[in-house]
Design an enzyme around this catalytic site. Structure first.
Site: not given
Ligand SMILES: *Cc1c(COP(=O)(O)O)cnc(C)c1O
Length: 400
Positions: A104-106, A102, A108
């Site tokens: 605001q993916s952590n 998404a 990635t």
């Protein structure tokens, strides 16, 4: 900490600090939830996976990625499944890590930082359509630029932000990206969202179970952990599912090899953070990931791990993935102001809400009363796993 032989032989590339991520009591939260003559007495602790690694914005994905790196450095030959479950998607020496999430993916950014560490290129695919957070954000422009998006760029990742794809469209942006990189002579390695579908994705948290057990032993010896001398309940986020799945497999192996059956097994409670898919979807996945890890570390996957081991709670998802509901926000504030601990808006705030509910409503006490041996019935220890994610906070600037 010693792992059983078969488990210890699985190659791992260390990203974490040599010391285990710390566990500390949540004093203020425990006090605020304890009423005088409540039985059992509940003591709350946190394991700080947000302090587990020197790499950027530490969180639970580094632990999983430790077990993927040997395969990145020396990949098994690609199969058609590599483009779904993960792995090298072309023969040769891997040049590029590709992952998705998404906005605001952590996950990635942890992959981007691993790519840095290994001297590889990283392509990050961010889906506008996955994040309820984007739809709910007042400042959408900021949501797409700050927080984890900025961190991914700082880490040198090539960030591709994708519009939600129309239903009728038959192309898959991931396959397209992998094909495109291949056509340019690159050798991409695909890491699916949260690394959970990856065959090695559950190993990190299976190992974490052994780390927690070693920390329990130490804390008991030091007189810091009463009751059963264990963290009887473990509250953890369930997103893509291999954190919970890995823990289930690891603790299963521990229980199986432990001499004494004096205590009831530790119970892992996965708190869902998204209402998008039904609970049964997540249960099936978690069982699959637990069995996949279990098979690798020496368990009999089908016999040793069953749906009875999977306990997920979908009451605290709020309205959407990536949206902080008012109740969870209350716990984000409370943890900051009572404990000085910053939670994240997507996962851990919802977990603390769930944990508090289990304690306050007596659900934990009733569950324990049913399972505890009389020796330890008066005291129960619950561990909250802080999986990180605070780097998304700037995108949620309206939350104070
Ligand atoms: C990814 C993530 C989770 C969820 O872990 P899964 O293994 O995907 O279930 C929880 N908390 C944070 C902060 C995360 O980034």
């Amino acid at each position: 900490m010693t792992l059983p032989r078969q488990f210890a032989q699985i190659p791992r590339f260390r990203l974490l600090y040599p010391d285990p991520s710390p566990i500390h009591p949540l004093q203020a939260l425990t006090t605020s939830l304890t009423t005088n003559n409540q039985t059992p007495r509940v003591s709350l602790y946190a394991k700080r996976e947000d302090h587990s690694s020197p790499l950027a914005c530490a969180g639970n994905k580094y632990r999983k990625l430790e077990y993927l790196i040997p395969d990145i450095l020396n990949p098994t030959p690609p199969t058609p499944n590599s483009a779904i479950n993960g792995g090298a998607t072309a023969p040769g020496k891997v040049t590029t890590l590709v992952t998705e999430g998404a906005v605001q993916s952590n996950h990635t950014i942890q992959v981007a930082s691993v790519a840095q560490r290994l001297g590889l290129v990283c392509v990050v695919i961010l889906h506008k359509g996955t994040s309820g957070g984007l739809a709910a954000a007042r400042d959408k422009d900021a949501f797409l630029r700050v927080g984890n998006v900025q961190v991914a760029k700082l880490l040198g990742a090539e960030v591709r932000v994708l519009e939600p794809s129309p239903q009728e469209k038959n192309t898959d942006p991931v396959i397209d990206t992998l094909d495109e990189l291949g056509a340019h002579g690159k050798v991409p390695y695909w890491i699916p969202s949260g690394a959970s579908l990856h065959p090695l994705g559950g190993l990190g948290y299976a190992r974490a179970a052994f780390e927690i057990a070693a920390q329990e032993e130490r804390a008991s010896q030091d007189g810091d952990l009463g009751g059963s001398g264990r963290y009887d309940y473990i509250f953890v986020a369930c997103g893509s599912g291999s954190t919970v799945g890995g823990l289930i497999a690891g603790f299963k192996l521990l229980e199986k090899s432990s001499q004494t059956q004096a205590h009831p097994p530790r119970k892992i409670i996965g708190i869902l953070n998204s209402p998008t898919m039904p609970c049964s979807y997540h249960e099936e996945r978690v069982l699959r990931f637990a069995r996949m890890a279990g098979g690798l570390i020496g368990l009999d996957p089908e016999k040793d791990i069953t749906m009875d081991d999977v306990c997920l709670d979908d009451r605290f998802t709020g309205t959407a993935y990536g949206v902080l509901d008012p109740e969870s926000k209350q716990y984000l504030n409370m943890m900051a102001q009572k404990e000085g601990v910053i939670l994240d808006p997507v996962y851990t705030a919802k977990i603390v809400r769930g944990l508090v509910h289990w304690v306050q409503q007596g659900e934990l006490g009733r569950d324990w009363a049913q399972r505890a041996t009389t020796t330890h019935s008066g005291q129960v220890n619950a561990l909250f796993i802080h999986t990180g994610g605070q780097s998304a906070l700037p995108a949620y600037a309206d939350i104070v």
